[in-house]
Design an enzyme around this catalytic site. Structure first.
Site, PDB file in Angstrom:
ATOM      1  N   ASN A   1       0.879  -1.170   0.000  1.00  0.00           N
ATOM      2  CA  ASN A   1       0.000   0.000   0.000  1.00  0.00           C
ATOM      3  C   ASN A   1       0.919   1.223   0.000  1.00  0.00           C
ATOM      4  OD1 ASN A   1      -1.761   2.078   0.510  1.00  0.00           O
ATOM      5  ND2 ASN A   1      -2.852   1.029   2.164  1.00  0.00           N
TER       6      ASN A   1
ATOM      7  N   ARG B   1      -2.760  -1.867  -3.370  1.00  0.00           N
ATOM      8  CA  ARG B   1      -3.966  -1.089  -3.116  1.00  0.00           C
ATOM      9  C   ARG B   1      -3.920   0.117  -4.045  1.00  0.00           C
ATOM     10  NH1 ARG B   1      -5.479   3.582   0.941  1.00  0.00           N
ATOM     11  NH2 ARG B   1      -7.680   3.611   0.445  1.00  0.00           N
TER      12      ARG B   1
ATOM     13  N   ARG C   1     -12.315  15.815   6.936  1.00  0.00           N
ATOM     14  CA  ARG C   1     -13.078  16.232   5.747  1.00  0.00           C
ATOM     15  C   ARG C   1     -14.485  16.651   6.130  1.00  0.00           C
ATOM     16  NH1 ARG C   1     -11.481  10.920   3.176  1.00  0.00           N
ATOM     17  NH2 ARG C   1      -9.441  11.286   2.257  1.00  0.00           N
TER      18      ARG C   1
END
Ligand code: ADP
Length: 401
Positions: free
Chosen positions: A7, A92, A242
């Site tokens: 990843n 990923r 976020r």
């Protein structure tokens, strides 16, 4: 069959080596962090119990994969005799756009699809590609498989993926909702169905992946029907940093009254909003915010309330989309570990068929478990996600293992 999962992010490369034929055993795992900045270091552990952490000279993804490979074959702490024992590398990848709907063997065509998605995933895709190219160079001859976060959501119908904007922006520019965390939503929905002993095809499931990033997915008959993230991971529920859903006009208004450019607003909504922005204690970690709320910090209590409310609202909306619900799954860092969050989300939902068993909800465990009462119409479950294992399984599947 030994599979290496990679990843590769902006400043870190995480890795796990699995032996799929030995009960999917983790042979070794770790990460190299602070790549490209001062203090680059590597954490490594193996199944024999060896653990280490220390500085490494790594400047980019290629150096990282090289150092990881050397460690895996190290005579003292390594776990394989030679790199040729590794039969596949699973990567990923965040964004696959519309062209990728399942895990795939990486070819030049796949790499060019990944590049086409750079503009939609500037923080992830370039690094994911760097990870693949590093593996191609360092692990010569080992096939690479791309496992895309967006792939599971490729089954969403137009009614859930189209935005209400001029159609040409979709047909020509591919602006639509894609969804993310697909590997996790796929893994936990499948695991929940298996644990419940029913085929996924017969079930209506909502999966709530609540980590630093967070998204909710409506899974109908084993396929993603709708999900809360959109063109980018910014849409949906409130997250660590976020904003989630927001009136788009807020953006123009902020730009006007604060004199900000689009990069500034992008940064504000992605990095300074959500729980971090609402709680105002300089942390986006729910543990810190819960602790401050318990000590009487009202802004933190309000941030947690807004966070839980937005999740509840999505669950209600998706129950309507699915026409009912069999199983609700909580997963990822906050979903798996915060009983307070789970209780807050389900507060006042008894009328919709949710009966939380307080004692079961309060149990701390890393096992898959049911936390609703026996007579709850909707089964509520905690399913620990394991994206690395899911990537290894997909990789083995693609390579015919
Ligand atoms: P990522 O999204 O980066 O993969 P994780 O799924 O590991 O992250 O989730 C990390 C987040 O989970 C932390 O930032 C924190 O908000 C939350 N979390 C982890 N443990 C707990 C806990 N015991 N209580 C509340 N929140 C937790």
């Amino acid at each position: 069959m030994i599979i290496l999962v990679i990843n590769a992010g902006s400043s870190s490369v995480k890795f796990t080596l699995f032996d799929m034929l030995d009960n999917k055993k983790v042979l070794a795992t770790g990460l190299i962090e602070r790549i490209g900045i001062d203090g680059t270091s590597m954490k490594y552990s193996n199944w024999k119990g060896d653990k280490s952490q220390g500085p490494v000279d790594v400047k980019n993804a290629k150096d990282a994969v090289k150092v990881i490979s050397e460690r895996l074959v190290d005579p003292k702490t390594g776990v394989v005799g030679s790199l040729s024992e590794i039969k596949g590398a699973g990567h990923r990848i965040v964004h696959g756009g519309e062209k990728v709907n399942k895990p795939v063997l990486v070819t030049d065509e796949v790499k060019s699809i990944l590049k086409d998605c750079f503009s939609m995933s500037p923080l992830h895709n370039p690094h994911n590609l760097a990870g693949i190219e590093a593996a191609e160079e360092v692990l010569k001859g080992v096939p690479n498989v791309g496992v895309f976060d967006t792939a599971f959501h490729s089954t969403m119908p137009p009614r859930t993926f189209l935005y209400g904007i001029p159609y040409e922006l979709y047909s020509e520019d591919k602006i639509r909702r894609y969804g993310f965390h697909g590997t996790s939503h796929a893994y936990v929905s499948k695991a929940a169905a298996a644990f419940d002993g029913r085929p996924p095809e017969s079930l209506k499931i909502i999966t709530a992946h609540l980590g630093n990033g967070a998204s909710i997915t409506a899974v109908k008959g084993g396929r993603s029907y709708d999900t809360s993230m959109g063109l980018t991971p910014l849409e949906g529920v409130i997250m660590g940093t976020r904003s989630g859903d927001i009136d788009p006009a807020v953006i123009f208004h902020i730009m006007k009254i604060k004199g900000l450019g689009y990069q500034d607003v992008d940064n504000l909504l992605n990095k300074k909003s959500g729980v971090l922005g609402l709680a105002g204690i300089g942390s986006s970690d729910l543990r810190d915010v819960e602790e401050a709320a318990n000590k009487g910090n009202e802004k933190c209590a309000q941030a947690l309330d807004i966070y839980a409310y937005r999740i509840r609202k999505y669950i209600g909306a998706y129950m309507a989309s699915l026409g009912g619900l069999d199983i609700l799954v909580f997963t990822a860092g906050a979903g798996e570990n915060s009983s307070t969050l789970r209780a807050n989300v389900l507060e006042g939902m008894e009328g919709l068929g949710f009966k939380l068993d307080k004692a079961k909800n309060d149990v701390r465990s890393s096992d898959i478990r049911v936390i609703s009462t026996d007579d709850s119409k909707v089964k509520v479950m905690v399913v620990p996600t394991n994206e690395e294992l899911a990537i290894a399984e997909f990789t083995a599947e693609v390579l015919g293992g």
